[in-house]
Design an enzyme around this catalytic site. Structure first.
Site, PDB file in Angstrom:
ATOM      1  N   GLU A 131     -37.713   1.510  -1.899  1.00 36.58           N
ATOM      2  CA  GLU A 131     -36.799   0.395  -1.661  1.00 36.58           C
ATOM      3  C   GLU A 131     -36.640  -0.488  -2.892  1.00 36.58           C
ATOM      4  OE1 GLU A 131     -39.196   1.323   0.424  1.00 36.58           O
ATOM      5  OE2 GLU A 131     -38.032   2.075   2.117  1.00 36.58           O
ATOM      6  N   HIS A 201     -39.310  -1.956  13.323  1.00 37.04           N
ATOM      7  CA  HIS A 201     -37.923  -1.474  13.413  1.00 37.04           C
ATOM      8  C   HIS A 201     -37.071  -2.459  14.196  1.00 37.04           C
ATOM      9  CE1 HIS A 201     -40.188   2.267  12.588  1.00 37.04           C
ATOM     10  NE2 HIS A 201     -39.112   2.624  11.930  1.00 37.04           N
TER      11      HIS A 201
END
Lengths: 398, 400
Positions: A131, A201
């Site tokens: 990321e 999530h």
């Protein structure tokens, strides 16, 4: 790119939608001394005439001028609307690239499906699971003048890239004395609850980024909104973080105008007008607020709510919210992120400052609990319709 | 191939396969003496980076293989049951299955002890089992029940077992790698002859924080084994599409490494035992385990869009880690009925765990405010009903 005139006309349309209550807001500039002495307005007694009309009509009147009806509108879900926006962006701008984890195959949510087939592997490509690298590369590409559309697979994974966004992207223009910028950077990330996502999530990290001067932070609440706002982010001359409420990917379906259009950033949208309580939210929470408003209107003693979709958190449309609150006198802000220190705090503080004399009740925040996002307790954690309705009643009866 | 090269070695020295078989048939392995007899099995030679690799002749016994088979077969059944329960919507959320990779954790477990620390990624069900957890604990956790390994508040990605130094599953790709090095630092600091094992996948191997951890571990001679479980796909991207160099055992540059057949539990056990000694004496090492996951990355990935069905079925037929142990046992003369009995026992354990977990109670809602802080003096957290509570610290999660 849209011709400037088209952009300008869109801006006008959206501004009309967002600042409907501008006349009411004009009183804010210099609060009249009489405001202090004014009797407390009781719910339903001194509401503007507009509030008497039924909610669906208002919803329509608020929706109608919102988007240009160019070309044929198609029923799309939010995921497909994002996909369409990406197609438009890549078509219109040769320098635009889409990259992220597994995006070449469409990504985990299928939001990038078909892009590589159409625009080639040089412009749409997979990255390693890195990321920090993804955002760093995007910043470099954008600083060199390209258009970088990076995907972080889940907003929960954005934190390894936090440094790049906060220290590199946000300050690029400022620290280079205006010589460089990463105007071409847009980072997309699915966020929010999905029913069973658990700790990693489900989070809504938008407020962390809204606290960083130099970044723009956007979260759409419907498919047509998503398409227009994403295209606006991609073309915005500032780095943007675009959070997509993944709960809406499949569940939100509406007519989405075909072709190229943008919705200006920093302009809120009023979903339905009301006279008693102003409800402010963004992303998937807007639908919760709309349902709560409907339920409030159906109470034995109906409460008329004005629902505002903020759309953009940084910069946020304080003017529109202040205008609404100066009309209703009551404010409820609602978001999925925890209560303490998140964006609801900013809104209520600013509105308390600007509308102090007009407030009939303390501004309320209906948010996630001050705990990590849970797995089995998700319904308990989330600020659902019932809790918003309770707050509406509490505010009205204060 | 290893099976063809099986050699049995008694206390007196190495002997051929046939005598071992004969012995097995004679005694039927009822007597413990024969089950504990040592023999050697040849595993795939290790590839090495900046280190002399260990021998590929691995010593084992029927008793050890039987116990390994029991664990691995249970892992396999458990993951298949988890798949079914997920499809039946009894397990929600994000769920990553380990079937295909069983040999890696099993081999590790048989080479270390329960004072060595283990940390892994979100693919962690079988790690808990290997570290002494039960199928029931896994299954109840998956279904979000209070009897689960983390009391139902963690779910699939977050299984822990403190008494066995299992520091759990981490939800963020690569985030556990530096943590594992830190666990090993603690062992060294405490002066123990124990190590840390930090497991990650080929996808995480490209994360920046791995290189920060490698540098510090190397700099300070930390006794940590970096176990790269290379299942060849980082989510849906093949290793060679994501990594400039997919020889992950060499990616530590100055840190030595071994490439291990991760589908062979004996190869893994031998490599980890060797590595444990190495890290205690010399500092970190990377073990790249060449393995394979049969399922997709998670339950939302059918696992068939980025690889061929042929590839998966070939892997199952030729390299299946559980079958390999079974074949070894049978080749060593263990009665097929005994193997069947192991399988039956495992199936029953899994079935019972599933049924019990289905009817188990979810954790009480008040637990949402437990363990956010240890001792939040003066801090009150907002509840969802508008009130405020002082969250309590309660690792035992006693019922109200």
């Amino acid at each position: 790119m849209l011709p400037f005139a088209a952009l300008a006309s869109l801006r006008g349309i959206a501004a009309r939608g967002g600042l409907r209550a501008a006349s009411a807001a004009s009183a804010l500039g210099a609060p009249a001394a009489s405001a202090w002495a004014a009797p407390r307005r009781a719910v339903g007694t001194s509401a503007p005439a507009a509030a008497a009309a039924s909610a669906p009509e208002h919803q329509q009147s608020a929706e109608e001028p919102r988007l240009p009806q160019r070309g044929e509108a198609r029923k799309l879900n939010l995921c497909s609307a994002v996909n369409e926006a990406l197609h438009v962006a890549l078509e219109a701008d040769d320098s635009a690239c889409v990259f992220g984890e597994d995006v070449a195959f469409g990504g985990v949510f299928r939001a990038t499906v078909g892009l590589q087939e159409r625009f080639g592997a040089e412009r749409v490509f997979n990255t390693p699971l890195s990321e920090q690298g993804i955002v760093g590369f995007g910043i470099g590409l954008a600083a060199a003048g390209g258009t970088a559309i990076a995907e972080i697979q889940f907003a929960d994974y954005i934190f390894p890239a936090f440094d790049q966004l906060v220290n590199e992207a946000a300050k690029m223009r400022y620290r280079s004395g205006g010589l460089f910028s990463c105007s071409g950077l847009t980072v997309r990330a699915p966020c929010g609850a999905v029913g069973h996502g658990g700790h990693y999530h489900s989070q809504s990290p938008e407020s962390y980024f809204a606290a960083v001067p130099g970044l723009k932070v956007v979260m759409p609440s419907s498919p047509a909104e998503a398409k227009g706002l994403l295209l606006a982010c991609i073309r915005e001359p500032d780095p943007c973080v675009f959070f997509e409420p993944k709960m809406l990917y499949r569940t939100a379906v509406e007519d989405v105008p075909a072709g190229d259009y943008t919705i200006p950033l920093g302009v809120a949208r009023t979903l339905s007008e009301g006279s008693d309580v102003t409800l402010v939210g963004w992303g998937a929470q807007v639908l919760v607020l709309a349902q709560a408003a409907k339920a409030a209107a159906a109470l034995p003693r109906p409460i008329s709510c004005e629902v505002i979709d903020l759309r953009t958190l940084m910069p946020w449309d304080a003017k529109a919210v202040a205008a609404s609150v100066s009309k209703t006198g009551r404010l409820i802000v609602s978001h999925e992120a925890p209560l303490t220190g998140h964006f609801g705090a900013e809104i209520t503080a600013r509105i308390a400052e600007r509308c102090f004399a007009r407030l009939e009740a303390p501004p309320l925040r209906i948010c996630g609990a001050d705990t990590p996002f849970p797995l089995v307790y998700e319904p308990l954690y989330l600020p659902g319709v019932e809790r918003v309705l309770e707050a509406i009643k509490a505010s009205a009866e204060y | 191939m290893a099976l063809a090269a099986i050699a049995a070695a008694g206390a007196a020295g190495r002997s051929g396969l046939l005598p071992a078989l004969g012995r097995a048939l004679q005694r039927g392995f009822a007597a413990s003496a024969s089950a504990d007899d040592k023999f050697t099995v040849e595993v795939m030679p290790y590839k090495a980076h900046k280190i002399e690799p260990p021998s590929n002749q691995v010593e084992t016994s029927i008793a050890e293989l039987t116990s390994m088979y029991e664990l691995m077969y249970t892992m396999r059944r458990m993951e298949i049951a988890a798949d079914m329960m997920y499809k039946a919507k009894l397990i929600r959320g994000f769920c990553h299955l380990y079937d295909g990779q069983e040999a890696v954790m099993t081999g590790i477990e048989y080479a270390i002890n329960r004072e060595d620390a283990v940390i892994t990624s979100y693919r962690d069900h079988c790690q808990l089992l290997a570290r002494g957890g039960t199928v029931k604990q896994v299954m109840a956790e998956l279904m979000g029940k209070a009897e689960g390994a983390t009391k139902g508040v963690g779910g699939s990605m977050h299984m822990y077992r403190k008494q066995a130094e299992f520091y759990g599953g981490c939800g963020i790709v690569g985030a556990q790698i530096p943590l594992g090095a830190g666990l090993a630092l603690a062992k060294k600091y405490e002066g123990k002859r124990n190590i840390g094992i930090t497991m990650y996948g080929d996808g995480a191997a490209n994360q920046g924080q791995k290189y920060e951890a490698l540098n510090m571990a190397g700099l300070w001679n930390i006794p940590v084994i970096f176990v790269c479980e290379n299942n060849h796909y980082g989510m849906g991207t093949a290793e060679w599409r994501a990594a400039k160099s997919s020889t992950f055992y060499t990616r530590g540059d100055y840190i030595p490494g071994l490439k291990v057949d991760g589908m062979d539990v004996l190869a893994v056990k031998n490599a980890v035992a060797f590595a444990k000694q190495h890290v205690l004496d010399n500092g970190p090492i990377i073990l790249e385990m060449d393995t394979y996951r049969y399922h997709g990355h998670s339950m939302s990935d059918p696992g068939s869009t980025y690889r061929t069905r042929d590839e998966i079925s070939t892997m199952r037929q030729e390299r299946d880690p559980v079958e390999r142990v079974k074949k070894l046992l049978l080749a060593q003369g263990v009665d097929a009925g005994e193997v069947k009995a192991i399988e039956k026992k495992a199936k029953k354990e899994v079935d019972t765990a599933v049924e019990e977990s289905k009817v188990a109670a979810p954790p009480p809602m008040s637990w949402q405010w437990k363990n956010v802080y240890h001792d939040p003096v003066g801090i009150k957290l907002r509840t969802t009903t508008g009130g405020y509570v002082t969250p309590s610290y309660d690792p035992t999660y006693t019922l109200p």
